[in-house]
Design an enzyme around this catalytic site. Structure first.
Site, PDB file in Angstrom:
ATOM      1  N   TYR A 118       2.679  10.856 -10.871  1.00 16.77           N
ATOM      2  CA  TYR A 118       2.162   9.745 -10.057  1.00 16.77           C
ATOM      3  C   TYR A 118       0.724  10.034  -9.591  1.00 16.77           C
ATOM      4  CZ  TYR A 118       1.669   7.123  -5.643  1.00 16.77           C
ATOM      5  OH  TYR A 118       1.206   6.349  -4.608  1.00 16.77           O
ATOM      6  N   HIS A 141      -1.927  11.693  -3.206  1.00 19.48           N
ATOM      7  CA  HIS A 141      -1.299  12.571  -4.201  1.00 19.48           C
ATOM      8  C   HIS A 141      -2.195  12.866  -5.406  1.00 19.48           C
ATOM      9  CE1 HIS A 141       2.219  12.862  -1.790  1.00 19.48           C
ATOM     10  NE2 HIS A 141       2.219  11.540  -1.639  1.00 19.48           N
ATOM     11  N   GLY A 196      -0.441  -2.824  -7.029  1.00 23.70           N
ATOM     12  CA  GLY A 196       0.729  -2.858  -7.917  1.00 23.70           C
ATOM     13  C   GLY A 196       0.935  -1.561  -8.678  1.00 23.70           C
ATOM     14  N   GLY A 197       2.137  -1.421  -9.210  1.00 24.72           N
ATOM     15  CA  GLY A 197       2.486  -0.229  -9.976  1.00 24.72           C
ATOM     16  C   GLY A 197       3.632   0.499  -9.312  1.00 24.72           C
TER      17      GLY A 197
END
Ligand code: 15L
Length: 269
Positions: free
Chosen positions: A134, A111, A70-71
Site C-alpha cells: 500500500y 505509509h 479513491g483506491g
C-alpha cells in the site's frame, strides 16, 4: 474552481468530506465504485471503477480539479493494490491530462514513509521508505503526480495523510493525527493556491509529538487547528490496552511495518 470531482466518495474520508465540502465549490461530483448509501438528492454521483479507463474518463469530463481519495486505503494483496492504486491512479492522472483538468490533490499516505524511526523528524526531502505494498502504491502516486506536473503542466498536491478522524486513537496517532477541518484546509490550498505546481504536504494537525516537518505546507498558509495533545489521556489509555509491538512501536508506520516483518533488528536511523 467551478467543478470538482472527488473520488473515493464512499470511503471514510470521502463520507466526511461530503458534508465538509458542501457549498465550498459550485459543483462537486462524487465518485466511487459504488454509491454511498446515504447519497442526498442534492448530490451528484458518478459510478467509476478506477481500474477501467473508460469509466474514469467519463468521471473526469468537464472538471477543473480532482481530489483523488479513491483506491484501496490499507495494506492488501498485490492484485488489489495493483488494480485499485497503481492502475487506478495511472488511469486517473492520464484521464485528467486528456480532459485538460487543471489540478489534482492526491491522497498519499504516511505509509509511503513508514520505515523511518519515530524518533527521527523527517521533512519532504527524505527518500521514500514505504512500509507496505500500500505504501509503495502511494509513493508511486506521488511520482506519477510529479511526472504529470512537470511534463504536462497539471498542478499537483500530494497529501501524506496521517490518521484522519475526530480524535487521535492511540500513542502513534498523537503524532500523526489529522483533524477533518485541517484536511479541508490542505485540500483547498491544493485546489486554489496560485503558486502550486507540485508539492508534497504532510496531512497532520498541530501535533506536539509530530514526526514530520511540515514547513512546505506552512509556507502555503496552512494553519492547522486540531491539537492532538488535547486528547492525550484518552489516546494513551487506549495505547495501554494494545499489546507491545517491538517493530511497529519503533517505526512511524506502526503495525503496517510489523505486518509480514522478517527484517531483523529495526534500523536505528
Ligand atoms: C492510512 O493510510 C490508512 O488509510 C488509514 O486507514 C490508517 O491506517 C492510517 O493510514 C494510519 O496510519 O493510521
Amino acid at each position: 474552481m467551478q467543478k470538482v470531482l472527488v473520488t473515493g466518495a464512499s470511503g471514510g474520508i470521502g463520507t466526511r468530506l461530503r458534508t465538509l465540502l458542501k457549498g465550498v465549490y459550485p459543483q462537486i461530483v462524487w465518485s466511487d465504485i459504488g454509491a454511498p448509501a446515504d447519497l442526498g438528492s442534492d448530490e451528484t454521483f458518478v459510478v467509476a471503477d478506477l481500474a477501467k479507463m473508460d469509466e474514469v474518463a467519463k468521471a473526469v469530463e468537464g472538471v477543473e480539479g480532482i481530489v483523488h481519495l479513491g483506491g484501496h486505503s490499507v495494506e492488501g494483496p498485490w492484485d488489489t493494490i495493483l488494480n485499485a492504486n497503481i492502475i487506478g491512479c495511472y488511469n486517473l492522472f492520464e484521464a485528467a491530462r486528456v480532459a485538460r483538468v487543471k489540478r489534482i490533490v492526491f491522497a498519499s499516505s504516511n505509509h509511503a514513509m513508514g520505515f523511518y524511526p519515530r524518533r527521527r523528524k523527517i521533512g519532504i526531502n527524505a527518500p521514500v521508505r514505504p512500509d507496505s505494498r500500500y505504501g509503495v502504491s502511494k509513493a508511486f502516486g506521488e511520482a506519477l503526480g510529479s511526472l504529470y506536473a512537470f511534463k504536462h503542466g497539471l498542478r499537483v498536491t500530494c497529501l501524506r495523510i496521517g490518521n484522519f478522524g475526530d480524535a487521535p486513537l492511540d500513542q502513534r496517532r498523537l503524532s500523526i493525527w489529522l483533524a477533518p477541518q485541517d484536511l479541508v484546509q490542505l485540500i483547498r490550498i491544493g485546489l486554489e493556491h496560485p503558486d502550486i505546481r507540485y508539492e508534497i504536504f504532510y496531512g497532520a494537525s498541530n501535533n506536539e509529538r509530530g514526526f514530520w516537518d511540515n514547513e512546505a505546507a506552512f509556507r502555503y498558509g496552512y494553519r492547522p487547528q486540531g491539537r492532538a495533545e488535547d486528547f492525550r489521556d484518552a489516546a494513551l489509555a487506549e495505547q495501554a490496552r494494545l499489546p507491545p509491538d517491538p517493530v511497529g512501536d519503533w517505526y512511524q508506520g506502526g503495525p503496517f511495518c510489523s505486518a509480514e516483518y522478517d527484517g531483523g533488528e529495526p534500523s536505528p536511523v
